[in-house]
Design an enzyme around this catalytic site. Sequence first.
Site, PDB file in Angstrom:
ATOM      1  N   LEU A 120       9.829 -37.012  53.618  1.00 32.37           N
ATOM      2  CA  LEU A 120      11.129 -37.670  53.599  1.00 32.37           C
ATOM      3  C   LEU A 120      10.962 -38.984  54.353  1.00 32.37           C
ATOM      4  O   LEU A 120      10.659 -38.988  55.546  1.00 32.37           O
ATOM      5  CB  LEU A 120      12.195 -36.806  54.277  1.00 32.37           C
ATOM      6  CG  LEU A 120      13.546 -37.492  54.519  1.00 32.37           C
ATOM      7  CD1 LEU A 120      14.223 -37.836  53.194  1.00 32.37           C
ATOM      8  CD2 LEU A 120      14.454 -36.624  55.383  1.00 32.37           C
ATOM      9  N   TYR A 162      12.498 -45.745  28.651  1.00 33.89           N
ATOM     10  CA  TYR A 162      12.745 -44.375  28.220  1.00 33.89           C
ATOM     11  C   TYR A 162      14.019 -44.276  27.382  1.00 33.89           C
ATOM     12  O   TYR A 162      15.066 -44.808  27.768  1.00 33.89           O
ATOM     13  CB  TYR A 162      12.872 -43.450  29.426  1.00 33.89           C
ATOM     14  CG  TYR A 162      11.578 -42.957  30.023  1.00 33.89           C
ATOM     15  CD1 TYR A 162      10.416 -43.737  29.979  1.00 33.89           C
ATOM     16  CD2 TYR A 162      11.505 -41.715  30.641  1.00 33.89           C
ATOM     17  CE1 TYR A 162       9.236 -43.273  30.539  1.00 33.89           C
ATOM     18  CE2 TYR A 162      10.332 -41.248  31.205  1.00 33.89           C
ATOM     19  CZ  TYR A 162       9.192 -42.035  31.149  1.00 33.89           C
ATOM     20  OH  TYR A 162       8.028 -41.573  31.698  1.00 33.89           O
ATOM     21  N   ASP A 212      12.284 -42.301  41.761  1.00 31.21           N
ATOM     22  CA  ASP A 212      11.360 -43.082  42.592  1.00 31.21           C
ATOM     23  C   ASP A 212      10.681 -44.177  41.778  1.00 31.21           C
ATOM     24  O   ASP A 212      10.540 -45.315  42.249  1.00 31.21           O
ATOM     25  CB  ASP A 212      10.322 -42.169  43.254  1.00 31.21           C
ATOM     26  CG  ASP A 212       9.577 -41.271  42.265  1.00 31.21           C
ATOM     27  OD1 ASP A 212      10.035 -41.105  41.104  1.00 31.21           O
ATOM     28  OD2 ASP A 212       8.525 -40.725  42.651  1.00 31.21           O
ATOM     29  N   ARG A 213      10.300 -43.850  40.548  1.00 32.38           N
ATOM     30  CA  ARG A 213       9.701 -44.863  39.671  1.00 32.38           C
ATOM     31  C   ARG A 213      10.728 -45.939  39.325  1.00 32.38           C
ATOM     32  O   ARG A 213      10.419 -47.139  39.315  1.00 32.38           O
ATOM     33  CB  ARG A 213       9.150 -44.212  38.405  1.00 32.38           C
ATOM     34  CG  ARG A 213       7.987 -43.251  38.644  1.00 32.38           C
ATOM     35  CD  ARG A 213       7.673 -42.420  37.412  1.00 32.38           C
ATOM     36  NE  ARG A 213       7.186 -43.254  36.308  1.00 32.38           N
ATOM     37  CZ  ARG A 213       7.055 -42.825  35.067  1.00 32.38           C
ATOM     38  NH1 ARG A 213       7.421 -41.588  34.756  1.00 32.38           N
ATOM     39  NH2 ARG A 213       6.577 -43.615  34.131  1.00 32.38           N
ATOM     40  N   THR A 259     -21.762 -32.299  47.778  1.00 35.73           N
ATOM     41  CA  THR A 259     -20.572 -31.844  47.065  1.00 35.73           C
ATOM     42  C   THR A 259     -19.304 -32.535  47.538  1.00 35.73           C
ATOM     43  O   THR A 259     -18.466 -32.936  46.722  1.00 35.73           O
ATOM     44  CB  THR A 259     -20.424 -30.321  47.223  1.00 35.73           C
ATOM     45  OG1 THR A 259     -21.562 -29.689  46.644  1.00 35.73           O
ATOM     46  CG2 THR A 259     -19.160 -29.817  46.520  1.00 35.73           C
TER      47      THR A 259
END
Length: 253
Positions: free
Chosen positions: A13, A96, A105-106, A177
Amino acid sequence: MSVWLFDLGNTRLKCARLHDDGTVGEVLALPHQAASAEDVAAAMEVALPARIEVAYLASVASPSLTTAVIDALTRRCGRISRACTQRRFGGLRIAYERPEKLGVDRFLALVALHARGGPALCCGVGTALTIDLLDGEGLHRGGRIAPSPELMREALHARASQLPAEGGRYREFADDTEDALASGCDGAALALVGRSLAEATHLLGEMPTLYLHGGGGERLRAMLPAARWEPGLVLQGLGCWAGVEHAHSRHAQ
């Protein structure tokens, strides 16, 4: 007037005060991954002032966590307004067909970038890796969603516990690895950003400015030297949204 902005994501947050001149103050980040809703509310009690006149909230978190944050805000706020994705916002137009499917958020990151002007490729690195293209006329040309490098590591570890979920450093060809995992997951994200930037340049006829934000963006930042690091981009967009929302509410009174 005490006005605060809240960006509730899947792991943190983030909150900041919105100053009278429209600028965003110092950002506070309260982690909540694996925490209960009660833990988040308790953290807010410690970090925030006792009284807030207006709170603006953007959330992509679960309904239960969002409700807990709203409940905590209700105890200290005179008014709470929750941001939502809109098909149009000023000169910004979302690609969209169903704008509600574009994460808020986008949307808010695009709002912030549109306010700056010029074509932009927005790369957010949180739980997911999101990429959105905005042209110079304010038209959102669409985007991509993929797992973030951190989520890739967690998914691999969940399916093959012998593969560590963290550690290692990026190398072009690793000889252990941990480094191989870090290089593969970070490299996958870098390749997606690089291809998106190349395709965006071809589509627009010019190279857009690459912006990087989100909690996982810090790790990729050094490997994307052309990117502009904007960790508070969503809150900046929320500040723009809040300014318009406040103006509308005053006009309606």
